[in-house]
Write a protein that holds these residues in place. Structure first.
Motif, PDB file in Angstrom:
ATOM      1  N   GLY A 143      45.359  35.282  39.203  1.00  0.00           N
ATOM      2  CA  GLY A 143      46.087  34.206  39.874  1.00  0.00           C
ATOM      3  C   GLY A 143      45.266  32.937  40.032  1.00  0.00           C
ATOM      4  N   ASP A 144      43.981  33.024  39.764  1.00  0.00           N
ATOM      5  CA  ASP A 144      43.110  31.858  39.919  1.00  0.00           C
ATOM      6  C   ASP A 144      43.133  31.033  38.628  1.00  0.00           C
ATOM      7  OD1 ASP A 144      40.955  30.097  40.269  1.00  0.00           O
ATOM      8  OD2 ASP A 144      39.966  31.508  41.609  1.00  0.00           O
ATOM      9  N   ILE A 145      43.337  29.746  38.788  1.00  0.00           N
ATOM     10  CA  ILE A 145      43.426  28.868  37.616  1.00  0.00           C
ATOM     11  C   ILE A 145      42.116  28.892  36.815  1.00  0.00           C
ATOM     12  CG2 ILE A 145      43.750  26.467  36.872  1.00  0.00           C
ATOM     13  CD1 ILE A 145      46.302  27.540  37.899  1.00  0.00           C
ATOM     14  N   ALA A 146      40.993  29.031  37.531  1.00  0.00           N
ATOM     15  CA  ALA A 146      39.698  29.055  36.829  1.00  0.00           C
ATOM     16  C   ALA A 146      39.628  30.259  35.893  1.00  0.00           C
ATOM     17  CB  ALA A 146      38.564  29.115  37.849  1.00  0.00           C
ATOM     18  N   THR A 147      40.183  31.393  36.325  1.00  0.00           N
ATOM     19  CA  THR A 147      40.186  32.583  35.462  1.00  0.00           C
ATOM     20  C   THR A 147      41.082  32.342  34.240  1.00  0.00           C
ATOM     21  OG1 THR A 147      40.003  33.883  37.475  1.00  0.00           O
ATOM     22  CG2 THR A 147      40.498  35.097  35.477  1.00  0.00           C
ATOM     23  N   LEU A 148      42.230  31.722  34.486  1.00  0.00           N
ATOM     24  CA  LEU A 148      43.134  31.424  33.377  1.00  0.00           C
ATOM     25  C   LEU A 148      42.454  30.492  32.365  1.00  0.00           C
ATOM     26  CD1 LEU A 148      46.582  30.926  35.136  1.00  0.00           C
ATOM     27  CD2 LEU A 148      45.899  32.782  33.648  1.00  0.00           C
ATOM     28  N   ALA A 149      41.740  29.481  32.898  1.00  0.00           N
ATOM     29  CA  ALA A 149      41.021  28.567  31.997  1.00  0.00           C
ATOM     30  C   ALA A 149      39.964  29.333  31.222  1.00  0.00           C
ATOM     31  CB  ALA A 149      40.387  27.444  32.809  1.00  0.00           C
TER      32      ALA A 149
END
Lengths: 218, 911
Positions: free
Chosen positions: B721-727
């Motif tokens: 759910g963290d955008i940093a992980t998605l990036a």
């Protein structure tokens, strides 16, 4: 293709738009939707633990079967994991139980040991960072020395110039200024950039431009 | 070597397990009582039992059922940790005196009698009792020994007075100054000195101390001496047993699912520290709708100015449905001629009645009726004259619906004035050194007497005198602390605390905007509390009168115009003192009732101190309109009610106006982004500045390929759910694609199982896209653990064993970042990191070859993809930054000229 691409993209789009709107709507229905979503997130995360368990067992049993170098670590990993799981199921998790003792007297000290290593690593990394080879590195070194001194009682004691004129800033004041002004400013600049970046990635995901999170390219 | 280490580890594990001794079993819950809750409506059961502190009990379980066989666990009561972590501090050997324990009565918990042996009773005592070997003043830990634990009743003390205690004086302390008035006459004058007065022990006390007994059973006669010289004994130890005495009463009121007139069965289970369980017997109880207890009337006053009756009472029951007030003839003790005056709701405990008839010969009583229709009457009371006095209602009392509350179910009663207050304390900067001066009266008879005129104590001495009348004690000597000569009062420190109690209030818009508070002494420079510590310190101020000015400032630093926001205080710094603003002694009750219902049955919501300025009422239902009123009570018992507020209904809103600025900025930013996406689609080329970390991805992978070693990709410690992980996953896709082309392994140890699944799919797709599906190895993308440092240890281990040539850290990181990156540096790996965790960026910059700082992480995937639309998104981000920069500069300029509105425009008040 529908199940692997269109449907997830549609869910991402609908959920993204709904929760972007939800943030601005102080309504009972809006809050109910949000709580419902939060509950689902917790449920899904719980199922994730089963996946994790499966992954560990599969990885390490393969290593043991193939006798890859260091396979003995896999034996220990699986033995510890299974003993903790069985210990908790059979003996419970109360104070004094096998699970509780193993957690408190084995796991916690080992974790603390790892954490304490950080002190040495910081010293080593600081040494590399503070070597005054360039003007920038010298500035960094100066700032670091002032902040370090300003954070301990010695900083106040050696600020002899405040005896001559109490209005002059002590090392503590200078350290606080460095932390509160230049350091805070740069941190906030990064935070603002991060916020914009997050917004843009979110927008790309909602609009289906960014699809890597679905597990692959386009 | 590895095998040896493994064996060693298992040995250590076994030793740990063996080291966990079996703990002693807990005591059975003693003296269990299960009774119908008195004076209730039949829906409550009271369960009582005794817990001995020496019992190694973790918790008690309470089981209930409709029959003896079908009991279910209803609740657990945890034993306080202080009880179950006992220890022995000392044991006193009783060699000199022989004490024997004899148990009385055969109940569950017998009473312990301690008898001292002598020549006559020794033989008989040894037959019926047990000789005490040790006594303990602390409870023994459960694993101390294998002695059998016996729980007994007893209250014994060991006298620990020294041998010469009888001849030592007692001491009392006073504040004052001993002054030699005349030859042989001393008085204690008021002053700050500490006086220690040594007085003779009383004859009783000396007699108590001269007795040879060492252990006393607590009794009323000697109680004060026992407590003064005695140490409470926790347990007695004999050859085979430990007799434990300290216990506590445990209680549980069961009201969940209890029905009237039914039989219930209960048992209590003691759960030991080792998990062992001991059950009590099963007890039965029948619930009854009890008659309520009579209400207790605390005040029945006649306010002659208004000819009204003021009543105050204390409800003594839990299931009251209403109170009814009656009047009757004074002698009607059988309550035969009662006339109903009024009825009140169950929450009420005070009422004012405008009584039109004469009070002459009238008595009043209050009848409490419970939900089952049973009632009880109070005693008859005759009103006495009572002056309500002046009780002022708070000004500006209003009922509002606060905007933008999340559930739309809040109504708020609020009033004025908003309050800001300042208090201070003057303390010595350098407390003067004290010296002790001793006044000895060896050649005189001195006595401590109480002066009936002043109420002060005096020391009077005379060589001729015998005992004066009504003396308190004979004085042996007095020690007086005095300042060291020449130590004059020096500079003082001034410590100021302030409070603006309404930072988060909605009632006073001006006070809501308090930004900072500043203070100055006399005409000195301002001290600003930027950190909102709510405290100021002025050090080394001169010991004289000063003027303290405290100002509450707006967010831009401009003094607020509110009259209470500018406070001036005269400070007397000649000696240590303090000042606190006076808090009014009255208090408020807030009542609420539904529109159309009887006001006398209004629900009392809360009682608030006079410092409160609002009550926020969260409603269960938003269907109805409500009235509110405030009752201002004085400590004497009088009260006055406000006019009715409302009716008002809470509403749901569909847009949070507090977030309007955020919404507008979001729309602007999305519009800019969409504009650039469209332009990119049409084929417009954008220039984006090179980012070193991204440009060197190929070089880093190439190095791994040349060295024939794998690359490591760490996705951080956050969830999907963290955008940093998605990036990070996006970058992983690009990296895996190129690695597959170079035929280089990418190892991805994951912290989160869901992230692992996504990472597996991403790497797999990347390999297929690169035309190398065989390059994908599922065992290279795996879950490690969700424990932070265990994860760090595992990844460090992978680096060392696999000798990774290139390490990528992309995602959200915490304290483990340096542990990972520093290990990578020592391994000689090329490292590229990217994170939006501001606190971890310095560590990565120090240890990694290239670092993507904050937003660069999000830009990385777009940069690596080379797709026009992705590149367009970077341009949108740049323009977004330009807008933010413009707003920052505008904000600085406006705040500099005290225009606070810009600050509040970007403040989001969440509720």
């Amino acid at each position: 293709m529908f199940w692997k691409r269109q449907l997830p993209l549609a869910i991402a789009f609908i959920a993204g738009v709904v929760f972007a709107i939800q943030y601005f709507v102080p309504h009972r229905i809006s809050q109910t939707i949000f709580e419902w979503y939060t509950d689902w997130a917790i449920i899904i995360a719980t199922f994730g633990a089963i996946l994790g368990f499966y992954s560990i067992v599969r990885l390490h049993s393969n290593k043991i079967r193939r006798k890859v170098p260091g396979w003995f670590y896999s034996v220990i990993t699986l033995a510890c994991m299974l003993s903790m799981v069985l210990g908790a199921i059979i003996g419970g998790q109360e104070t004094g139980s096998f699970f509780s003792n193993m957690y408190n007297y084995v796991f916690v000290p080992i974790s603390a040991t790892m954490f304490s290593l950080l002190g040495f690593y910081i010293a080593s990394a600081s040494y590399r960072a503070f070597r005054a080879r360039t003007a920038k590195a010298t500035g960094l070194l100066l700032a670091a020395v002032i902040v370090m001194l300003g954070r301990v009682p010695l900083g106040q004691s050696i600020s002899f110039w405040t005896k001559w004129n109490p209005n002059l800033p002590s090392l503590v004041d200078i350290a606080n200024w460095i932390m509160d002004v230049p350091n805070m400013a740069s941190k906030r600049a990064i935070a603002l950039g991060v916020a914009l970046g997050m917004m843009l990635v979110s927008l790309k995901i909602i609009l289906g431009i960014e699809r890597t999170y679905l597990g692959g390219g386009d | 070597m590895l095998k040896k280490l493994g064996v060693l580890f298992i040995l250590l594990l076994l030793l740990t397990l063996i080291g966990c001794k079996e703990a002693r079993k807990p005591a059975i819950p003693l003296e269990l009582q299960v009774i119908d809750l008195p004076s209730d409506d039949g829906t409550g059961v009271l369960i009582n039992w005794i817990h001995f502190n020496a019992s190694p009990t973790l918790e008690y379980e309470i089981w209930r059922g409709d029959s003896e066989e079908d009991l279910k666990l209803i609740t657990k009561k945890r034993v306080q940790s202080g009880f179950e972590i006992p220890r022995i501090e000392a044991s006193d050997n009783l060699i000199e005196d022989d004490y024997y324990i004899v148990l009385e009565n055969d109940s569950e918990i017998p009473s312990l009698k301690l008898i001292q042996a002598n020549i006559e009773n020794r033989d008989s005592l040894s037959r019926i009792g047990e000789k005490v070997l040790f006594l303990e003043k602390e409870i023994a830990p459960p694993d101390l020994d294998t002695l059998k634990q016996i729980y007994v009743r007893g209250d014994y003390f060991k006298i620990i007075a020294q041998a010469d205690e009888a001849s030592r004086p007692n001491f009392i302390t006073r504040t004052g100054k001993l002054t030699d008035v005349a030859e042989g006459f001393y008085t204690i004058e008021s002053g700050d000195n500490a006086l220690e007065i040594a007085i003779e022990k009383s004859a009783d006390e000396i007699a108590f101390l001269e007795q040879k007994q060492k252990i006393y059973e607590n009794d009323l006669e000697n109680s004060k001496y026992i407590k003064k010289y005695g140490l409470k004994i926790a347990s007695f130890v004999t050859q085979t047993k430990r007799y434990c005495m300290i216990h506590a009463s445990f209680q549980h009121v069961d009201v969940e699912g209890i029905e009237i007139g039914k039989n219930f069965f209960y048992k209590v289970v003691a759960v030991g520290l080792d998990g062992s369980r001991i059950e009590s017997e099963v007890l039965e109880v029948t619930t009854l709708d009890n008659i309520p207890a009579p209400p207790l009337i605390q005040l029945c006053g006649l306010d002659s100015t208004e000819n009204s009756l003021i009543m105050r009472w204390r409800p003594t029951d839990s299931d009251i449905s209403k109170f009814s007030l009656f009047y009757t003839d004074e002698g009607d003790t059988n309550y035969e001629f009662g006339h109903l005056i009024s009825e009140f709701g169950a929450d009420w405990s005070s009422a004012k009645i405008d009584f039109q008839e004469s009070f002459q010969g009238k008595s009043f009583y209050l009848q409490a009726t419970d939900k089952g229709g049973q009632s009880a009457r109070s005693a008859l009371v005759t009103p006495s004259a009572f002056e309500v006095g002046e009780i002022l209602l708070p000004p500006g009392l209003t009922l509002v619906e606060p905007p933008n509350d999340k559930w739309g179910n809040v109504l708020q009663v609020q009033w004025e004035p908003a309050q800001l207050y300042v208090e201070y304390m003057v303390v010595e900067d350098n407390p003067p050194q004290l010296e002790s001066k001793k006044f000895s009266f060896e050649d005189q008879n001195c006595y401590l007497v109480s002066n009936p005129e002043t109420g002060q104590h005096e020391v009077v001495c005379s060589r001729e005198w015998t005992e004066p009348m009504d003396y308190i004690a004979k004085v042996l000597w007095v020690r007086q602390d005095q300042r060291v000569k020449g130590s004059e009062p020096g500079p003082k420190n001034l410590i100021i605390s302030y409070e603006s109690a309404y930072h988060h209030s909605y009632i006073d818009k001006i006070l809501q905007d308090v930004g900072f508070v500043r203070a100055k002494l006399d005409e000195g420079k301002w001290h600003v509390d930027r950190m909102e510590l709510e405290k100021f310190k002025f050090l080394e101020i001169s010991p004289e009168q000063h003027k303290l000015t405290v100002q509450f400032l707006g967010s831009s630093g401009k003094p607020m115009s509110h009259p209470e926001a500018n406070i001036e205080l005269e400070i007397d710094a000649t000696e240590p003192n303090s000042y606190s603003p006076e808090i009014p002694p009255h208090y408020y009750d807030i009542f609420r009732f539904r529109d159309g219902e009887d006001m006398n049955f209004a629900k009392k919501l809360t009682t608030l101190p006079a410092t409160a300025r609002e009550h926020r009422d969260v409603l269960d239902s938003t269907q109805y309109a409500y009235h509110y009123f405030l009752r201002a009570n004085s400590p004497s018992g009088g009260f006055v009610d406000s006019p009715l507020l409302g009716p008002l209904k809470a509403h749901n809103e569909i847009f949070d106006t507090n977030k309007a600025t955020v919404f507008i900025l979001m729309v602007i930013f999305i519009s800019v982004a969409l504009y650039f996406f469209n332009n990119a689609k049409r084929g417009k080329k954008f220039y984006i500045r090179p980012i070193a970390g991204i440009e060197h991805v190929d070089e880093a992978l190439g190095r791994a390929t040349e060295m024939g070693r794998p690359a490591l990709f760490v996705l951080g410690l956050s969830s999907i759910g963290d955008i940093a992980t998605l990036a990070g996953i996006t970058v992983l896709g690009r990296v895996a694609n190129r690695a597959a082309k170079y035929n280089t392994r990418v190892i991805v140890p994951c912290y989160d199982p869901i992230v692992m699944l996504v990472a597996q799919e991403t790497v797999k797709s990347a390999c297929i896209e690169a035309g190398r599906p065989d390059a994908y190895r599922e065992e290279d993308v795996f879950f490690v653990t969700t424990s932070q440092f265990a994860y760090a240890a595992a990844v460090n281990g992978i680096m060392l064993r696999e000798k990774t040539a290139t390490n990528f850290y992309m995602g959200m990181f915490y304290a483990e970042s340096l542990l990972l990156a520093e290990t990578g540096t020592r391994m000689g790996a090329i490292q590229i990191a990217g994170t939006d965790a501001v606190t971890q960026i310095p560590f990565f910059i120090t240890t990694c070859d290239y670092t993507l700082i904050g937003e660069e992480l999000y830009a990385a995937s777009a940069y690596l993809s080379d797709e026009p639309i992705q590149v367009g998104s970077l341009k949108a981000q740049d323009y977004g930054k330009a807008i933010v920069m413009f707003l920052i500069v505008l904000g600085i300029l406006l705040m500099t000229v005290h225009q606070d509105w810009i600050y509040h425009l970007f403040t989001v008040v969440t509720q």
